[in-house]
Design a protein around this motif. Structure first.
Motif, PDB file in Angstrom:
ATOM      1  N   VAL A 143       0.875  -1.752   0.106  1.00 51.81           N
ATOM      2  CA  VAL A 143      -0.043  -0.026  -0.484  1.00 51.81           C
ATOM      3  C   VAL A 143       1.088   0.776  -0.345  1.00 51.81           C
ATOM      4  O   VAL A 143       1.877   1.115   0.891  1.00 51.81           O
ATOM      5  CB  VAL A 143      -0.972   0.152   1.001  1.00 51.81           C
ATOM      6  N   VAL A 144       0.227   2.299  -0.702  1.00 50.26           N
ATOM      7  CA  VAL A 144       0.744   3.490  -0.225  1.00 50.26           C
ATOM      8  C   VAL A 144      -0.257   4.513  -0.820  1.00 50.26           C
ATOM      9  O   VAL A 144      -1.029   4.486  -1.653  1.00 50.26           O
ATOM     10  CB  VAL A 144       1.941   3.658  -1.801  1.00 50.26           C
ATOM     11  N   ALA A 145       0.078   5.855   0.264  1.00 48.58           N
ATOM     12  CA  ALA A 145      -1.012   7.074   0.042  1.00 48.58           C
ATOM     13  C   ALA A 145       0.030   8.010  -0.884  1.00 48.58           C
ATOM     14  O   ALA A 145       0.561   8.450  -1.332  1.00 48.58           O
ATOM     15  CB  ALA A 145      -0.801   8.072   1.017  1.00 48.58           C
ATOM     16  N   ILE A 153      -2.756   5.629 -13.369  1.00 47.18           N
ATOM     17  CA  ILE A 153      -1.237   5.040 -13.095  1.00 47.18           C
ATOM     18  C   ILE A 153      -0.545   3.713 -13.043  1.00 47.18           C
ATOM     19  O   ILE A 153      -0.395   2.737 -13.324  1.00 47.18           O
ATOM     20  CB  ILE A 153      -0.088   5.593 -11.825  1.00 47.18           C
ATOM     21  N   MET A 154      -1.677   3.000 -12.116  1.00 51.39           N
ATOM     22  CA  MET A 154      -1.692   1.971 -12.370  1.00 51.39           C
ATOM     23  C   MET A 154      -2.178   0.923 -14.278  1.00 51.39           C
ATOM     24  O   MET A 154      -1.704  -0.051 -14.341  1.00 51.39           O
ATOM     25  CB  MET A 154      -3.348   1.279 -12.080  1.00 51.39           C
ATOM     26  N   MET A 155      -3.253   1.539 -14.368  1.00 51.44           N
ATOM     27  CA  MET A 155      -3.472   0.843 -15.717  1.00 51.44           C
ATOM     28  C   MET A 155      -2.253   0.857 -16.981  1.00 51.44           C
ATOM     29  O   MET A 155      -2.616  -0.099 -17.444  1.00 51.44           O
ATOM     30  CB  MET A 155      -5.163   1.746 -16.379  1.00 51.44           C
ATOM     31  N   TRP A 194      10.656  10.125  -9.160  1.00 48.28           N
ATOM     32  CA  TRP A 194      11.614  10.143  -8.392  1.00 48.28           C
ATOM     33  C   TRP A 194      12.107   9.690  -7.169  1.00 48.28           C
ATOM     34  O   TRP A 194      12.098   8.775  -6.390  1.00 48.28           O
ATOM     35  CB  TRP A 194      12.251  11.482  -8.545  1.00 48.28           C
ATOM     36  N   TRP A 195      10.432   9.861  -6.709  1.00 48.89           N
ATOM     37  CA  TRP A 195      10.559   9.562  -5.413  1.00 48.89           C
ATOM     38  C   TRP A 195       9.822   7.843  -5.479  1.00 48.89           C
ATOM     39  O   TRP A 195       9.406   6.653  -4.618  1.00 48.89           O
ATOM     40  CB  TRP A 195       8.996  10.132  -5.179  1.00 48.89           C
ATOM     41  N   GLY A 196       9.204   6.982  -6.543  1.00 54.45           N
ATOM     42  CA  GLY A 196       9.261   6.081  -6.887  1.00 54.45           C
ATOM     43  C   GLY A 196      10.494   5.090  -7.280  1.00 54.45           C
ATOM     44  O   GLY A 196      10.824   3.453  -6.626  1.00 54.45           O
ATOM     45  N   GLU A 254       5.000   1.626  -3.132  1.00 59.62           N
ATOM     46  CA  GLU A 254       5.598   2.429  -2.711  1.00 59.62           C
ATOM     47  C   GLU A 254       6.346   2.764  -4.214  1.00 59.62           C
ATOM     48  O   GLU A 254       6.760   3.963  -4.831  1.00 59.62           O
ATOM     49  CB  GLU A 254       6.824   3.070  -1.678  1.00 59.62           C
ATOM     50  N   GLY A 255       6.813   2.081  -5.469  1.00 57.50           N
ATOM     51  CA  GLY A 255       7.885   1.688  -6.362  1.00 57.50           C
ATOM     52  C   GLY A 255       7.042   3.019  -7.667  1.00 57.50           C
ATOM     53  O   GLY A 255       7.165   2.743  -8.356  1.00 57.50           O
ATOM     54  N   TRP A 256       5.771   2.685  -7.076  1.00 60.85           N
ATOM     55  CA  TRP A 256       4.832   3.484  -8.644  1.00 60.85           C
ATOM     56  C   TRP A 256       4.416   5.103  -7.946  1.00 60.85           C
ATOM     57  O   TRP A 256       3.620   5.583  -8.796  1.00 60.85           O
ATOM     58  CB  TRP A 256       2.916   2.812  -8.701  1.00 60.85           C
ATOM     59  N   GLN A 257       5.193   5.685  -6.765  1.00 59.80           N
ATOM     60  CA  GLN A 257       4.937   6.729  -6.610  1.00 59.80           C
ATOM     61  C   GLN A 257       5.873   7.719  -7.732  1.00 59.80           C
ATOM     62  O   GLN A 257       6.504   7.510  -8.076  1.00 59.80           O
ATOM     63  CB  GLN A 257       5.939   7.557  -5.417  1.00 59.80           C
ATOM     64  N   LEU A 258       5.241   9.006  -7.949  1.00 64.59           N
ATOM     65  CA  LEU A 258       6.165   9.343  -8.733  1.00 64.59           C
ATOM     66  C   LEU A 258       6.968  10.886  -8.400  1.00 64.59           C
ATOM     67  O   LEU A 258       8.071  11.297  -8.397  1.00 64.59           O
ATOM     68  CB  LEU A 258       5.142  10.601  -9.823  1.00 64.59           C
TER      69      LEU A 258
END
Length: 433
Positions: free
Chosen positions: A103-105, A115-117, A277-279, A299-303
């Protein structure tokens, strides 16, 4: 009127139920809107949850840190901003039945869906299609249609919408299963809600995942109306991804930072993604290298940097969910919504029609209602007249076109007395000359 119903309809009964409620003190942790000097009967937690009293302190903590430490606030003192998103990770995982890794907020709901798609909708000429519910929330439909077009396919043929098959406008599990089986060879993605926003119908998520995967499709969920409302077990369900917002039942403020789940099996995924970069993995993020190395897990999908001021109210709300626990909240929700249903069926049978399924397993706290009689009005006119009248009495639900009033007794702050007040307000409207 039977004796049993007379008892349910009494102030004595409602107040006794509230006094015996093990979660009764939770209401005092929220700011209740006022109406003519008294608490409003607020049933709109499915649209915007109330403000936790602790939210202001968390926001002011960030403001004070900014004032006194400026950029050093990222690295020093309490609640440092650099790892701030980690402050909600454990609680968020508990809320949705996930592992912290999953999970990530971040971002907002529709941004997270896109982003998920990017990663999980990988259409081919043989499998270009996305299956959704007919009447999906518009933002979801816009996102899905635009993704199909972006990949060069045609929504006219590759957006498959499952029509409701029940008289009340809800959709049976059998209809979902038939649709997936019928189109299975063409499906790239099944995207389904946890709770349908207009009808309040809740779905069997693990079963949908199992059927989608059996036909070779990826499965994702929009849980906007399910998170903080239902007990969820996202990890055990096996769903590939899920997205949701936190401004409804999770009470984190208008436009609050949203949430995202990516199953553990994708933690080290090499699926294509939009990178930021945050991912990037934390240990080497500040080397500012040119090559993206994703953090394992969601968290690897954060931008970008988390919005600290936006995330602060989420901390306050999740503290309350941790204190109450979803099993206790769900148990109270069943009592409250069951009470609302019983009073409507006995006192307002010719006035209101309940659209939401009667089976408690197929709904959360929301009951979607149509006005079928009263004051010589019918249809949408009757619904709008009642909705507007309720507001003048300090009873607030919300309206969804074309003719639905949604009433959601939220267990963190609503009471049996609120429910009884709603029913009496409807009776007063109906019986007015």
């Amino acid at each position: 009127m039977t004796d049993a119903v007379s008892e349910l309809y009494s102030d004595t009964y409602a107040l006794a139920q509230d006094a015996a409620d093990p979660l009764r003190d939770m209401r005092s942790q929220f700011l209740i809107p006022q109406h003519v000097g008294a608490d409003q009967a607020y049933f709109v937690g499915n649209s915007l949850g109330l403000q936790p009293r602790g939210a202001r302190a968390h926001v002011e903590e960030v403001l004070d840190k900014w004032a006194h430490e400026a950029v050093e606030g990222h690295f020093t003192g309490q609640a440092q901003w650099m790892p701030y998103h980690e402050l909600v990770r454990e609680s968020l995982a508990r809320l949705v039945g996930a592992k912290p890794l999953e999970v990530v907020a971040m971002n907002t709901l529709t941004a997270n869906l896109h982003i998920m798609m990017v990663s999980f909708y990988r259409p081919t000429s043989e499998r270009p299609a996305i299956l959704v519910e007919a009447g999906a929330f518009p933002s979801d439909r816009y996102a899905v249609e635009s993704q199909i077009r972006f990949h060069g396919f045609d929504p006219a043929t590759d957006l498959i919408e499952v029509q409701p098959d029940r008289d009340d406008g809800t959709t049976s599990m059998e209809a979902i299963e038939r649709a997936i089986a019928m189109h299975g060879a063409r499906l790239a993605l099944v995207l389904w809600p946890g709770v349908q926003y207009r009808t309040g119908q809740a779905f069997d998520l693990p079963r949908i995942v199992k059927i989608a995967h059996a036909h070779g499709a990826v499965c994702g969920f929009d849980l906007a109306h399910a998170v903080g409302n239902l007990e969820l077990a996202l990890h055990d369900s096996g769903v590939d991804f899920a997205v949701w917002c936190h401004y409804k039942y999770v009470n984190s403020g208008p436009g609050a930072v949203a949430g995202c789940f990516v199953h553990e099996r994708h933690a080290h995924s090499d699926r294509p993604r939009f990178a930021g970069w945050w991912g990037h993995e934390q240990n080497t993020r500040f080397r500012m290298g040119p090559h993206f190395v994703p953090t394992p897990g969601a968290e690897g999908w954060q931008l970008s940097n988390p919005p600290i001021l936006g995330m602060a109210p989420l901390r306050a709300s999740l503290e309350l969910f941790d204190a109450a626990g979803m099993p206790a909240l769900r148990a109270k929700s069943l009592r409250l919504t069951g009470y609302l249903e019983a009073l409507i069926r006995e006192r307002l049978d010719g006035t209101l029609q309940i659209v939401t399924p009667a089976d408690p397993a197929q709904r959360g706290c929301q009951l979607s209602l149509r006005v079928i009689g009263g004051r010589g009005l019918t249809g949408r006119d009757a619904g709008r007249a009642l909705f507007d009248d309720l507001a003048t009495r300090g009873v607030l639900g919300d309206w969804r076109e074309p003719d639905v009033i949604r009433i959601s007794p939220t267990p963190l702050y609503n009471t049996h007395a609120d429910v009884l007040r709603f029913v009496r307000a409807v009776e007063a409207w109906r019986d007015a000359s």
